[in-house]
Motif scaffolding. Structure first.
Motif, PDB file in Angstrom:
ATOM      1  N   THR A  79       0.840  -1.202   0.000  1.00  0.00           N
ATOM      2  CA  THR A  79       0.000   0.000   0.000  1.00  0.00           C
ATOM      3  C   THR A  79       0.873   1.249   0.000  1.00  0.00           C
ATOM      4  O   THR A  79       1.981   1.251   0.534  1.00  0.00           O
ATOM      5  N   TYR A 131      -2.265   6.622   4.965  1.00  0.00           N
ATOM      6  CA  TYR A 131      -2.245   5.646   3.871  1.00  0.00           C
ATOM      7  C   TYR A 131      -3.132   6.121   2.737  1.00  0.00           C
ATOM      8  O   TYR A 131      -4.162   6.768   2.947  1.00  0.00           O
ATOM      9  N   PHE A 150      -2.089   0.477  -5.854  1.00  0.00           N
ATOM     10  CA  PHE A 150      -1.164  -0.330  -5.065  1.00  0.00           C
ATOM     11  C   PHE A 150      -0.048  -0.854  -5.958  1.00  0.00           C
ATOM     12  O   PHE A 150      -0.060  -0.671  -7.172  1.00  0.00           O
ATOM     13  N   ASP A 154       5.737  -0.587   3.009  1.00  0.00           N
ATOM     14  CA  ASP A 154       4.826   0.230   2.220  1.00  0.00           C
ATOM     15  C   ASP A 154       5.591   0.918   1.101  1.00  0.00           C
ATOM     16  O   ASP A 154       6.825   0.995   1.118  1.00  0.00           O
TER      17      ASP A 154
END
Length: 424
Positions: free
Chosen positions: A272, A281, A286, A327
């Protein structure tokens, strides 16, 4: 082709140590991971050998492979429970080792039942969607502990590879780290093994489990993801790409379902995006990374083997194996266009890695051989204004270099082969 020693010599120390640390903790130890990544070998060979060397009698180690045809009757919960009860004849600890336990009917109830026997310690393996972390918490009512297993990491692969580290990395990037790959001596056999495995095991497993009717749609989604490793995408974008490639309609929900199935089967993982400045976020798009590069390459017939993208996927996998939450970093910036007007833009940090109080910002750079390329790779890191370490991993041999801005550059070999590489 370099000859490689056999799988039995490979120590899966990280996972074995984790199992050892969890002994007799009153919980079900559940080893999850993609098929053929070494779960059975870890449980039935490495862990069982460890127990015997610590003085546990062989008849107190009950090993049952539920995938084996001869054990098919034990897939019935009553038969399995009776079989185990009959083998418990004293008050010493019995270690129950069950392989591919999802084949057992009502396995959740059986395993919870075994926990009521005071002198058993239960360990199981599983390969499908019922063995995700959220399901373990739900099904085992807080009494399940997940050990997520990956294919061989590069350091494990090199422990049996009979060649240079450079040649080893080239082959690892191409054929991946499934343990069985090391037993095939030629390129042709490795390729055939990976392609057959993807089609006959992974793909067939998903199609059968979810009763998919149009398997060509699923295969097209896999091909798009495999071709776009390291690219930002989402189900809407995938559906649009699918329509352009096949001139066919496919819904958002269908695409999302297929992608979820691939994640649930441990073939891919989703990363993410994280707004570093805003500390939030970002829901979409993605990035998706394959948990084994050999399977990814086999899926697209080894046509797209761009080392930069493969290296990025490899770094992601290694970070996950080391226990980091990973991430994709986004750094919002304001820049001036060619007309001198200000406009919003975004710079990307390949990986933002967190484990407890530790954080690292990491860029993957296959080569950084010009001033322009160096400035490009450092641009996003220079915009990050906190005190956590900023690292560029280079796809070539290089000494550890730390510049005046505190950015550290290390080689891919140091990163993969030294556990403390991020602290160098």
């Amino acid at each position: 082709m370099t000859v490689i020693s056999n799988e039995a010599m490979i120590e899966r120390k990280k996972y074995l140590d984790e199992l050892i640390s969890l002994q007799q903790n009153g919980m079900i130890k559940v080893i999850t991971g993609m098929r053929r990544c070494g779960k059975s070998y870890l449980l039935f060979t490495l862990f069982a050998d460890y127990l015997e060397k610590r003085g546990i009698a062989p008849d107190h180690i009950i090993k049952i492979d539920l995938e084996n045809f001869k054990n098919r009757e034990l897939r019935n919960p009553d038969n399995l429970y009776a079989h185990i009860e009959a083998r418990i004849t004293d008050t010493d600890t019995y270690y129950i080792l069950l392989d591919e336990v999802q084949l057992l009917e009502y396995f959740e109830e059986v395993l919870n039942g075994l926990l009521h026997i005071p002198n058993v310690d239960v360990y199981v393996t599983g390969s499908n969607a019922k063995f995700l972390s959220k399901d373990i918490i739900t099904e085992f009512r807080g009494r399940g502990f997940e050990i997520k297993m990956h294919p061989l990491r590069f350091a494990e692969y090199m422990s049996v590879y009979q060649g240079s580290v450079q040649a080893g990395l080239n082959e690892y990037l191409l054929y991946g780290g499934l343990p069985q790959i090391i037993s095939y001596p030629t390129e042709e056999l490795k390729i055939r093994f990976l392609q057959n495995l993807f089609t006959e095991t992974y793909l067939r497993d998903i199609i059968d489990r979810y009763k998919i009717q149009k398997d060509d749609d699923l295969e097209e989604i896999i091909n798009i993801l495999a071709s776009g490793v390291g690219s930002l995408t989402n189900p809407n974008k995938l559906a649009n790409t699918f329509k352009s490639n096949k001139k066919s309609e496919i819904s958002y929900d269908t695409v999302k379902g297929y992608v979820d199935y691939l994640c649930d089967s441990f073939l891919i993982e989703k990363a993410t995006r994280y707004d570093i400045k805003g500390k939030t976020y970002i829901n979409t798009p993605f990035k998706y990374y394959f948990m084994d590069l050999g399977l990814r390459n086999a899926r697209i017939n080894f046509r797209q083997t761009d080392r930069g993208h493969l290296m990025e996927n490899l770094i992601y996998n290694e970070l996950r194996i080391r226990g980091y939450n990973v991430d994709v970093g986004v750094m919002p910036v304001v820049v001036r266009n060619e007309n001198g007007q200000q406009q919003r833009s975004q710079l990307e940090v390949d990986f933002v890695c967190n484990a407890g109080s530790r954080r690292y910002y990491i860029q993957s750079a296959y080569r950084m051989d010009t001033e322009e390329k160096m400035a490009q790779e450092k641009a996003s890191l220079l915009k990050v204004d906190d005190s956590f370490k900023k690292i560029i991993i280079l796809g070539e041999e290089s000494p550890v270099i730390r510049d005046e801005n505190g950015i550290t550059s290390i080689s891919i070999y140091d990163f993969l082969l030294k556990e403390n590489a991020l602290e160098l």
